[in-house]
Design an enzyme around this catalytic site. Structure first.
Site, PDB file in Angstrom:
ATOM      1  N   CYS A  20     -11.161   2.557   0.308  1.00 10.68           N
ATOM      2  CA  CYS A  20      -9.793   3.029   0.494  1.00 10.68           C
ATOM      3  C   CYS A  20      -9.146   2.372   1.963  1.00 10.68           C
ATOM      4  O   CYS A  20      -9.930   2.573   2.865  1.00 10.68           O
ATOM      5  CB  CYS A  20      -9.666   4.589   0.568  1.00 10.68           C
ATOM      6  SG  CYS A  20      -7.798   4.984   1.184  1.00 10.68           S
ATOM      7  N   THR A  21      -8.016   1.686   1.695  1.00 12.74           N
ATOM      8  CA  THR A  21      -7.713   0.693   2.985  1.00 12.74           C
ATOM      9  C   THR A  21      -7.490   1.802   4.090  1.00 12.74           C
ATOM     10  O   THR A  21      -7.696   1.271   5.352  1.00 12.74           O
ATOM     11  CB  THR A  21      -6.661  -0.166   2.749  1.00 12.74           C
ATOM     12  OG1 THR A  21      -5.600   0.616   2.086  1.00 12.74           O
ATOM     13  CG2 THR A  21      -7.194  -1.181   1.531  1.00 12.74           C
ATOM     14  N   HIS A  22      -7.064   2.780   3.809  1.00  8.06           N
ATOM     15  CA  HIS A  22      -6.805   3.768   5.175  1.00  8.06           C
ATOM     16  C   HIS A  22      -7.942   4.110   5.820  1.00  8.06           C
ATOM     17  O   HIS A  22      -7.939   4.061   7.021  1.00  8.06           O
ATOM     18  CB  HIS A  22      -6.143   5.208   4.570  1.00  8.06           C
ATOM     19  CG  HIS A  22      -4.760   5.316   4.099  1.00  8.06           C
ATOM     20  ND1 HIS A  22      -4.327   4.537   3.116  1.00  8.06           N
ATOM     21  CD2 HIS A  22      -3.572   5.735   4.759  1.00  8.06           C
ATOM     22  CE1 HIS A  22      -2.965   4.649   3.189  1.00  8.06           C
ATOM     23  NE2 HIS A  22      -2.508   5.488   4.096  1.00  8.06           N
ATOM     24  N   TYR A  59      -1.116   8.161  -2.793  1.00 10.23           N
ATOM     25  CA  TYR A  59      -1.347   7.634  -4.200  1.00 10.23           C
ATOM     26  C   TYR A  59      -2.655   8.126  -4.800  1.00 10.23           C
ATOM     27  O   TYR A  59      -2.443   8.440  -5.853  1.00 10.23           O
ATOM     28  CB  TYR A  59      -1.348   6.143  -4.430  1.00 10.23           C
ATOM     29  CG  TYR A  59      -0.193   5.294  -4.061  1.00 10.23           C
ATOM     30  CD1 TYR A  59       1.081   5.667  -3.790  1.00 10.23           C
ATOM     31  CD2 TYR A  59      -0.308   3.987  -4.042  1.00 10.23           C
ATOM     32  CE1 TYR A  59       2.212   4.958  -3.754  1.00 10.23           C
ATOM     33  CE2 TYR A  59       0.773   3.100  -3.870  1.00 10.23           C
ATOM     34  CZ  TYR A  59       1.918   3.682  -3.607  1.00 10.23           C
ATOM     35  OH  TYR A  59       3.064   2.749  -3.580  1.00 10.23           O
ATOM     36  N   GLY A  60      -3.703   8.607  -3.969  1.00  9.04           N
ATOM     37  CA  GLY A  60      -4.935   8.853  -4.550  1.00  9.04           C
ATOM     38  C   GLY A  60      -4.945  10.286  -5.501  1.00  9.04           C
ATOM     39  O   GLY A  60      -5.741  10.631  -6.047  1.00  9.04           O
ATOM     40  N   GLU A  80      -2.187   8.559   8.101  1.00 11.27           N
ATOM     41  CA  GLU A  80      -0.698   8.293   7.954  1.00 11.27           C
ATOM     42  C   GLU A  80       0.035   9.213   9.263  1.00 11.27           C
ATOM     43  O   GLU A  80       1.205   8.925   9.406  1.00 11.27           O
ATOM     44  CB  GLU A  80      -0.131   9.162   6.710  1.00 11.27           C
ATOM     45  CG  GLU A  80      -0.179   8.295   5.406  1.00 11.27           C
ATOM     46  CD  GLU A  80       0.420   6.980   5.636  1.00 11.27           C
ATOM     47  OE1 GLU A  80       1.661   6.785   5.891  1.00 11.27           O
ATOM     48  OE2 GLU A  80      -0.241   5.997   5.474  1.00 11.27           O
ATOM     49  N   CYS A 123      -4.531  -1.819  -1.444  1.00  8.90           N
ATOM     50  CA  CYS A 123      -4.731  -0.283  -1.839  1.00  8.90           C
ATOM     51  C   CYS A 123      -6.053  -0.444  -2.968  1.00  8.90           C
ATOM     52  O   CYS A 123      -5.488  -0.954  -4.215  1.00  8.90           O
ATOM     53  CB  CYS A 123      -3.467  -0.178  -2.227  1.00  8.90           C
ATOM     54  SG  CYS A 123      -3.634   1.764  -2.878  1.00  8.90           S
ATOM     55  N   ASN A 124      -6.765   0.093  -2.850  1.00  6.50           N
ATOM     56  CA  ASN A 124      -7.575   0.387  -3.913  1.00  6.50           C
ATOM     57  C   ASN A 124      -7.303   1.238  -4.976  1.00  6.50           C
ATOM     58  O   ASN A 124      -7.641   0.959  -6.332  1.00  6.50           O
ATOM     59  CB  ASN A 124      -8.841   0.906  -3.526  1.00  6.50           C
ATOM     60  CG  ASN A 124      -9.908   0.125  -2.629  1.00  6.50           C
ATOM     61  OD1 ASN A 124     -10.784  -0.486  -2.912  1.00  6.50           O
ATOM     62  ND2 ASN A 124      -9.553   0.042  -1.225  1.00  6.50           N
ATOM     63  N   THR A 125      -6.454   2.218  -4.844  1.00  6.18           N
ATOM     64  CA  THR A 125      -5.928   3.218  -5.808  1.00  6.18           C
ATOM     65  C   THR A 125      -5.010   2.322  -6.624  1.00  6.18           C
ATOM     66  O   THR A 125      -5.201   2.296  -7.762  1.00  6.18           O
ATOM     67  CB  THR A 125      -5.163   4.406  -5.110  1.00  6.18           C
ATOM     68  OG1 THR A 125      -6.159   4.930  -4.078  1.00  6.18           O
ATOM     69  CG2 THR A 125      -4.831   5.361  -5.954  1.00  6.18           C
ATOM     70  N   ASP A 159       1.030  -1.277  -0.123  1.00  6.92           N
ATOM     71  CA  ASP A 159      -0.048  -0.031   0.001  1.00  6.92           C
ATOM     72  C   ASP A 159       0.997   1.225  -0.218  1.00  6.92           C
ATOM     73  O   ASP A 159       2.210   1.244   0.187  1.00  6.92           O
ATOM     74  CB  ASP A 159      -1.088  -0.235   1.152  1.00  6.92           C
ATOM     75  CG  ASP A 159      -1.904   1.309   1.291  1.00  6.92           C
ATOM     76  OD1 ASP A 159      -2.405   1.723   0.249  1.00  6.92           O
ATOM     77  OD2 ASP A 159      -2.047   1.734   2.483  1.00  6.92           O
ATOM     78  N   SER A 160       0.367   2.292  -0.120  1.00  5.07           N
ATOM     79  CA  SER A 160       1.017   3.555   0.015  1.00  5.07           C
ATOM     80  C   SER A 160       1.517   3.901   1.383  1.00  5.07           C
ATOM     81  O   SER A 160       2.445   4.618   1.622  1.00  5.07           O
ATOM     82  CB  SER A 160       0.202   4.885  -0.514  1.00  5.07           C
ATOM     83  OG  SER A 160      -0.861   4.896   0.512  1.00  5.07           O
TER      84      SER A 160
END
Ligand code: DGL
Length: 277
Positions: free
Chosen positions: A201-203, A59-60, A169, A90-92, A27-28
């Site tokens: 979005c995984t975040h 990334y988004g 983050e 990560c969906n993005t 993921d980012s």
């Protein structure tokens, strides 16, 4: 999201005389740890490597081409480390690169993510659903095609929440700042009649308690992390490992180690590896 290529890959991996390789998850940043938690529960004996590409997050707000190039780099790095199954947590990255990565790496198995528009459209009672994801995810063909294939008469409201990625983050998942940021995005969806929110979005999985607080018990929230873990169980063959976990990150390694622990309870004895190293 199993397709014939996944099945072919399973056969190839099963035929590998060196046995199964590791599961690589990326993921980012911290978001994919929500998927890693579920993967560790579902496959406790599998060896896993998690890459948090925090130096290039978010990334988004990047273009899909940029995210595709970044995802390629990560997959090459993983392929050099005996990783045989790659989970795009990560969906993005999935929106930007999943198809290409599968075409370019036929010897690897991939598990990607997509916003759960289909189950949401099937179970909404109000006929309105809210999707919470990044700008890049909404711009991808994958999202457009999900809506046109599965939404039917359901109204799909999309909401990009870049501030949420930033908060997670920084390790912030509760408190007044988070509540205010969540309220700002969720209230308009509720006002428009949404009775179901899709976490795309995984975040944002780490913000589900805060989202629930704002949305109330009457609104259903779909978290994709358990479904991704279930799909990985179907695709991966790494369950006979010894449950090793390797963490790797770009950016500040000590900060990542500390946030992985505080936000997700994930610790390793080994130091976090620098990515790309
Ligand atoms: N966690 C990611 C996703 O699922 C991306 C967040 C970001 O870097 O913008 O889309």
């Amino acid at each position: 999201m199993t397709d014939q290529r996944d099945i072919d890959n399973i056969d190839k991996l099963a035929a590998n005389p060196n046995g199964p390789g590791m599961i690589g998850v990326f993921d980012s940043g911290l978001g994919g740890l929500s998927v890693l938690i579920e993967l560790r529960k579902a496959l406790p004996n599998a060896d896993m490597t998690y890459v948090a590409d925090r130096a290039r997050a978010p990334y988004g707000s990047r273009s899909l081409d940029e995210v595709r190039a970044i995802s390629r780099d990560i997959v090459h790095w993983m392929a050099d480390r005996a990783i045989s199954t790659v989970v795009l947590a990560c969906n993005t990255a999935s929106a930007a690169a999943l198809e290409t990565l599968r075409e370019e790496n036929r010897d690897l198995a991939f598990v990607g993510m997509e916003p759960a528009v289909k189950p949401a459209a099937e179970s909404t009672r109000s006929g309105v659903i809210g999707v919470l994801a990044t700008r890049a995810t909404f711009q991808g063909r994958l999202f457009q095609s999900l809506v046109s294939r599965h939404a039917g008469a359901t109204t799909v409201l999309s909401r990009a929440c870049p501030r949420w990625v930033e908060l997670v983050e920084r390790g912030l998942v509760d408190g007044p700042l988070v509540e205010e940021a969540v309220r700002r995005e969720v209230e308009p969806l509720l006002t428009a009649g949404a009775d179901l929110l899709v976490v795309g979005c995984t975040h944002f999985s780490f913000l589900i308690p805060a989202i629930r607080e704002v949305a109330g018990e009457g609104v259903r929230i779909i978290d994709p992390a358990p479904a991704v873990a279930a799909q990985t169980v179907r695709v991966a063959t790494g369950e006979q490992g010894s449950g090793t976990l390797v963490l790797a990150a770009s950016g500040d390694l000590a900060e990542f180690a500390s946030l992985a622990d505080s936000i997700a309870g994930i610790k390793t004895v080994a130091p976090v590896l620098p990515f790309p190293g």
